[in-house]
Design a protein around this motif. Structure first.
Motif, mmCIF file in Angstrom:
data_model
loop_
_atom_site.group_PDB
_atom_site.id
_atom_site.type_symbol
_atom_site.label_atom_id
_atom_site.label_comp_id
_atom_site.label_asym_id
_atom_site.label_seq_id
_atom_site.Cartn_x
_atom_site.Cartn_y
_atom_site.Cartn_z
ATOM 1 N N ALA A 650 51.819 14.562 37.982
ATOM 2 C CA ALA A 650 53.217 14.154 37.814
ATOM 3 C C ALA A 650 53.352 12.631 37.925
ATOM 4 O O ALA A 650 54.112 12.013 37.192
ATOM 5 C CB ALA A 650 54.096 14.851 38.852
ATOM 6 N N TYR A 651 52.588 12.044 38.840
ATOM 7 C CA TYR A 651 52.640 10.585 39.012
ATOM 8 C C TYR A 651 51.894 9.847 37.903
ATOM 9 O O TYR A 651 52.050 8.646 37.737
ATOM 10 C CB TYR A 651 52.002 10.195 40.351
ATOM 11 N N HIS A 652 51.021 10.559 37.198
ATOM 12 C CA HIS A 652 50.120 9.949 36.222
ATOM 13 C C HIS A 652 49.184 8.949 36.912
ATOM 14 O O HIS A 652 48.797 7.951 36.315
ATOM 15 C CB HIS A 652 50.896 9.241 35.096
ATOM 16 N N VAL A 653 48.889 9.202 38.168
ATOM 17 C CA VAL A 653 48.003 8.291 38.915
ATOM 18 C C VAL A 653 47.016 9.137 39.703
ATOM 19 O O VAL A 653 47.429 9.893 40.593
ATOM 20 C CB VAL A 653 48.807 7.415 39.909
ATOM 21 N N PRO A 654 45.734 9.044 39.391
ATOM 22 C CA PRO A 654 44.765 9.818 40.183
ATOM 23 C C PRO A 654 44.788 9.362 41.643
ATOM 24 O O PRO A 654 44.884 8.168 41.923
ATOM 25 C CB PRO A 654 43.414 9.465 39.534
ATOM 26 N N GLY A 655 44.747 10.322 42.528
ATOM 27 C CA GLY A 655 44.736 9.977 43.951
ATOM 28 C C GLY A 655 46.083 9.552 44.503
ATOM 29 O O GLY A 655 46.173 9.066 45.640
ATOM 30 N N ALA A 656 47.155 9.778 43.733
ATOM 31 C CA ALA A 656 48.475 9.292 44.153
ATOM 32 C C ALA A 656 48.910 9.920 45.473
ATOM 33 O O ALA A 656 49.361 9.221 46.398
ATOM 34 C CB ALA A 656 49.507 9.590 43.066
ATOM 35 N N ARG A 657 48.751 11.219 45.571
ATOM 36 C CA ARG A 657 49.248 11.902 46.761
ATOM 37 C C ARG A 657 48.543 11.360 48.006
ATOM 38 O O ARG A 657 49.172 11.114 49.041
ATOM 39 C CB ARG A 657 49.017 13.403 46.628
ATOM 40 N N GLU A 658 47.252 11.169 47.856
ATOM 41 C CA GLU A 658 46.461 10.657 48.963
ATOM 42 C C GLU A 658 46.936 9.248 49.372
ATOM 43 O O GLU A 658 47.120 8.944 50.564
ATOM 44 C CB GLU A 658 44.989 10.626 48.538
ATOM 45 N N MET A 659 47.196 8.397 48.381
ATOM 46 C CA MET A 659 47.653 7.036 48.675
ATOM 47 C C MET A 659 48.988 7.058 49.424
ATOM 48 O O MET A 659 49.203 6.306 50.379
ATOM 49 C CB MET A 659 47.839 6.239 47.369
ATOM 50 N N ILE A 660 49.888 7.937 48.982
ATOM 51 C CA ILE A 660 51.219 8.003 49.592
ATOM 52 C C ILE A 660 51.104 8.522 51.025
ATOM 53 O O ILE A 660 51.750 8.007 51.946
ATOM 54 C CB ILE A 660 52.145 8.895 48.744
ATOM 55 N N TRP A 661 50.295 9.538 51.173
ATOM 56 C CA TRP A 661 50.100 10.096 52.524
ATOM 57 C C TRP A 661 49.534 9.034 53.479
ATOM 58 O O TRP A 661 49.924 8.946 54.633
ATOM 59 C CB TRP A 661 49.162 11.297 52.435
ATOM 60 N N ARG A 662 48.598 8.214 52.959
ATOM 61 C CA ARG A 662 48.019 7.170 53.805
ATOM 62 C C ARG A 662 49.056 6.108 54.147
ATOM 63 O O ARG A 662 49.081 5.559 55.238
ATOM 64 C CB ARG A 662 46.825 6.525 53.094
ATOM 65 N N ARG A 663 49.925 5.843 53.175
ATOM 66 C CA ARG A 663 50.933 4.805 53.383
ATOM 67 C C ARG A 663 51.986 5.264 54.390
ATOM 68 O O ARG A 663 52.580 4.467 55.110
ATOM 69 C CB ARG A 663 51.578 4.487 52.040
ATOM 70 N N PHE A 664 52.259 6.586 54.394
ATOM 71 C CA PHE A 664 53.295 7.112 55.293
ATOM 72 C C PHE A 664 52.680 8.128 56.236
ATOM 73 O O PHE A 664 52.973 9.331 56.142
ATOM 74 C CB PHE A 664 54.442 7.727 54.486
#
Length: 828
Positions: A650-664
DNA sequence: TAACTGGGCGCC
DNA sequence: AGGGCGCCCAGTTA
């Protein structure tokens, strides 16, 4: 002097249907009494009109029972409230309804076990260990039996059927709407002395002297909360026994009437009735056609009371009593909203229908002309037909050595010669589309929106395939929209308005081309705390460009609508609850750079730091339909519990969920806590509401997979979704209490999970929207006050609708803006 | 004929 | 392994 024990009784009604607004009425009223007895009253139904022939004295007796009860127990009080209101109204009486003394086993069932079944039968199995299903089965058999006879012998009777205007909710299964029929047919049989038409009574005791055959115990699935089926009101197993205390009972009345009917038929004055015939009448009275409904209904009211006994104790034991008492407000709010109804514009609907019909026809011609050679002559109004599948993907078939061709190998042999020597073949169609995905259950090529989008993105411009798929999409959209319009038209009723013509009695007159719908709202309709809506569903009215059905709904002449929606509430809840500092700062300072209050922009910055560094808040515009839109898509996917793969897509970004989780990390930790709680206890709770019970929230059961594990995405989603809806329920209660003080002209008419719509008298003057502004401000602040009690600021955005639900003008309060005067406001 | 399932799609 | 709904039509089965 010791106070006498509380008078707790249950009440249940049987009706001629569920469409109260279209004429369905109650014809059987039953009270369950503390001693296990019933009081009930049954009225005849005119079989040609389905009108209930009520009795005024009975209505007064019913009101007296309601008045004198300390607590009135219902399975879904809202239904019985509407049913009784309907009949009282027709009788010219005002029903006094004590919402403050109402108890509801449906609400209790949801609070005790949110994802278990909440129908009475299931709950009796779960909490009492008693199965009352047999009464319903018997009733079904009897109703169908009587319907068969009635169709043959009394063709002028108005039996329930799909398509009748007085029952727009009727689908195929309608026998329940005819539960009055066996008795009516029985009376007609007696009147015509055609006793032979009564089917043989099933073996067993006549129902009036009911034996203890209701006591058998079905073992339900064990509750996680203990073993409720072992416990009754007095601590022992509760058995549901129905005895007939005939206080209001009308069997004597019926007997007299039946004799009268028979005597009229025989042309005698009543004193020459043959004994044989008298015996027939008596036997008829014990026949299931006269007793099945009564047994069913009376068992229900007794069961409801017994069920409440167990549920009340469990609610108190589990510390849920305060929450329960607050939940009891929901059916009241829902009932008021349902009565208010939603107004719809008939000419608007007609215009849209005509437009969709034109566009659909055009699209169909395109499709059919492109695939006529493959036998496509028509398109399905929704979904896919076999013909469509064949035209799009070709045909798979089997051929036997004997030459026979057939579509389905069924048992693996040839239908002509039984030979098992068959071979599979594939015949290409002209279009011969490449499937992009397959359906979950049958594995057939999917022809859904995503597949169509994919084809449109990949097929060459101007190709037949592309033209076909585009036309199919247009056809689908038109048909879907038309199907919705049909539903609205089926349910709507003329909008009437009191007409002040100087007469003493107020008359009502129809408002030309305006109609009203009364969608049903179900506060226990979901596994979470969301409400569901039906008949018709007002929560899925399209907003899509070119197909926006919200143009159909709006304020009638002389009225105006205001909508109020909680801004980003499902994003705010985890941010504030987890106390994720950067997100909290963004939400609390919506005017500050660089994010200006935008959650989406924050995530955008996480995923696309260089782009954000270059464009800042302008990224919203620069990447409006690309990276920014995809960021929003991903954010919503995450709210709905998407896992890595789906979210990243959905984000069109590989690893997006992981990045967001790390950020928050704090939100990630909150999710982990919810998951751990769900795994341990089976439930997640909503954030406790300080105005209800500051110690605990509403428990929401998390479904476990076959392997006994909770899906990792579920707990946070349930927690957030339910907390948001708990906020909304509380907002609705506070708003409705306020509206009551302003009077019946100020109505709440719609709820769509995070949005409320109010229907007000139209303002006057050069800026009419200013007239109701003080009241709107009040409602907005009442809604926002609900956030204080869960520790989440919940700003509410308000829009003014002078024409339709689709066209809203944002009302921007400038309060708090540095350069604005206090209490200023404007409409944009 | 009645009742069910599957596919699809509208909303938050 | 993307949460929650309701409703329509097509096609099959009892």
């Amino acid at each position: 002097m010791p106070r006498a024990s509380k008078n707790v009784i249950s009440l249940d009604t049987e009706t001629t249907g569920i469409d109260h607004w279209h004429g369905a009425e109650p014809f059987f009223i039953t009270f369950g009494l503390p001693d296990g007895n019933n009081e009930f009253c049954e009225w005849e139904v005119d079989p040609k009109t389905r009108r209930v022939l009520f009795d005024l004295d009975d209505l007064r007796a019913i009101q007296a029972r309601i008045d004198e009860a300390d607590e009135l127990v219902f399975q879904n009080a809202k239904f019985d409230f509407h049913a009784l209101t309907t009949i009282f109204r027709r009788a010219g009486l005002e029903l006094r309804w004590p919402w403050e003394r109402v108890r509801d086993t449906l609400l209790a069932g949801h609070l005790l076990a949110s994802n278990h079944s909440h129908d009475l039968t299931s709950m009796c199995v779960e909490y009492l260990g008693v199965n009352i299903q047999k009464h319903e089965n018997r009733l079904e058999r009897v109703v169908k039996e009587a319907a068969k006879v009635a169709r043959r012998e009394f063709p002028s009777w108005r039996l329930a059927a799909k398509g009748l205007p007085e029952m727009p909710s009727a689908k195929e299964k309608v026998w329940k709407y005819d539960s009055w029929l066996p008795r009516a047919a029985g009376r007609a049989v007696v009147a015509s002395l055609r006793f032979d038409l009564l089917p043989d009574e099933p073996v067993g005791l006549p129902a009036v002297v009911r034996a203890a055959d209701d006591h058998d115990v079905s073992i339900g699935r064990p509750s996680k909360w203990g073993n409720p089926w072992k416990v009754g009101r007095d601590g022992s197993r509760r058995e549901v026994v129905t005895k007939y205390a005939e206080t209001i009972l009308n069997t004597p009345r019926l007997l007299a009437e039946l004799h009268e009917l028979r005597d009229k038929r025989l042309g005698c004055a009543g004193n020459c009735a043959p004994d044989l015939c008298h015996g027939h009448v008596l036997r008829a009275l014990c026949h299931p056609w006269f007793t099945a409904l009564r047994d069913y209904a009376n068992a229900d009211s007794v069961a409801t009371l017994a069920l409440w006994g167990v549920q009340e104790r469990l609610l108190k034991e589990r510390g849920l009593w305060a929450i329960y008492l607050r939940c009891l407000k929901k059916p009241w709010v829902a009932a008021v909203m349902e009565r208010n109804g939603v107004t719809a514009n008939g000419s608007q609907l007609t215009r849209m229908r005509e437009q969709f019909a034109r566009e659909a026809e055009e699209a169909k011609v395109t499709c059919v002309s492109l695939a006529a050679c493959d036998g496509l002559t028509d398109l399905p109004k929704s979904g896919v037909s076999n013909a469509l599948k064949r035209a799009m993907f070709g045909r798979r078939f089997w051929r036997c050595t004997c030459g026979q061709e057939f579509d389905d190998p069924a048992d693996g042999s040839c239908p002509l010669c039984d030979s098992r020597v068959i071979s599979s073949h594939y015949e290409r169609s002209r279009l011969d589309l490449e499937p992009v995905s397959h359906t979950e259950k049958s594995g057939a090529p999917a022809v859904d929106k995503a597949a169509i989008e994919r084809w449109l993105a990949t097929l060459p411009e101007g190709s037949d395939q592309r033209r076909f798929v585009a036309a199919l999409r247009d056809w689908r959209k038109c048909c879907t929209a038309t199907n919705y319009l049909d539903g609205y038209e089926r349910f709507w009723l003329p909008l009437n308005r009191p007409c002040d013509d100087g007469a003493v009695m107020t008359r009502t007159v129809p408002v030309p081309s305006w109609f009203i719908l009364h969608p049903s709202l179900n506060p226990t309709g979901t596994d979470t705390l969301r409400w569901s809506s039906s008949n018709p569903n007002a929560q899925n009215v399209s907003k899509q460009e070119g197909f926006g059905l919200r143009f159909v709904f709006g304020p009638a002449p002389g009225r105006e609508w205001w909508s109020a929606d909680a801004q980003n509430i499902e994003l705010r809840i985890p941010a504030f609850e987890a106390n994720e500092p950067d997100l909290v700062r963004v939400f609390e300072h919506p005017d500050e750079p660089p994010y200006f209050g935008s959650y989406h922009l924050v995530v955008f910055a996480v995923l696309h730091p260089e782009k954000f560094a270059k464009h800042g808040a302008e990224s919203k515009r620069v990447y409006e339909s690309t990276w920014y839109q995809w960021t929003k898509n991903g954010n919503f996917a995450l709210i709905y519990g998407a896992q890595d793969v789906t979210a990243d897509a959905a984000y069109h970004v590989p690893g997006a969920r992981e990045m967001i989780w790390r950020r928050f990390p704090r939100i990630a930790a909150l999710s982990d806590r919810m998951l751990a709680a769900a795994e341990r206890t089976g439930v997640v709770e909503t954030i406790p509401d300080r105005s209800v019970d500051s110690k605990r929230g509403y428990p929401i059961l998390c479904t476990r997979s076959e392997r006994g594990r909770v899906l990792p995405t579920v707990p946070l989603n349930y927690h957030v979704q339910s907390t948001a809806m708990q906020w909304m329920s509380e907002a609705m209660i506070r708003c409705q209490e306020q509206l009551d003080r302003w009077g019946s002209e100020f109505k709440m008419v719609l709820q769509v999970h995070d949005e409320l719509v109010f229907d007000f008298p139209r303002g006057r003057g050069p800026e009419p929207w200013r007239t109701n502004l003080p009241k709107i401000r009040r409602l907005k602040s009442l809604m926002e006050s609900c956030g204080d009690d869960i520790g989440v600021p919940t700003p509410v955005a308000v829009e003014y609708h002078s024409e339709s639900w689709a066209e809203g003008k944002a009302w921007t309060s400038t309060v708090g803006r540095a350069n604005a005067r206090r209490n200023d406001a404007e409409i944009v």
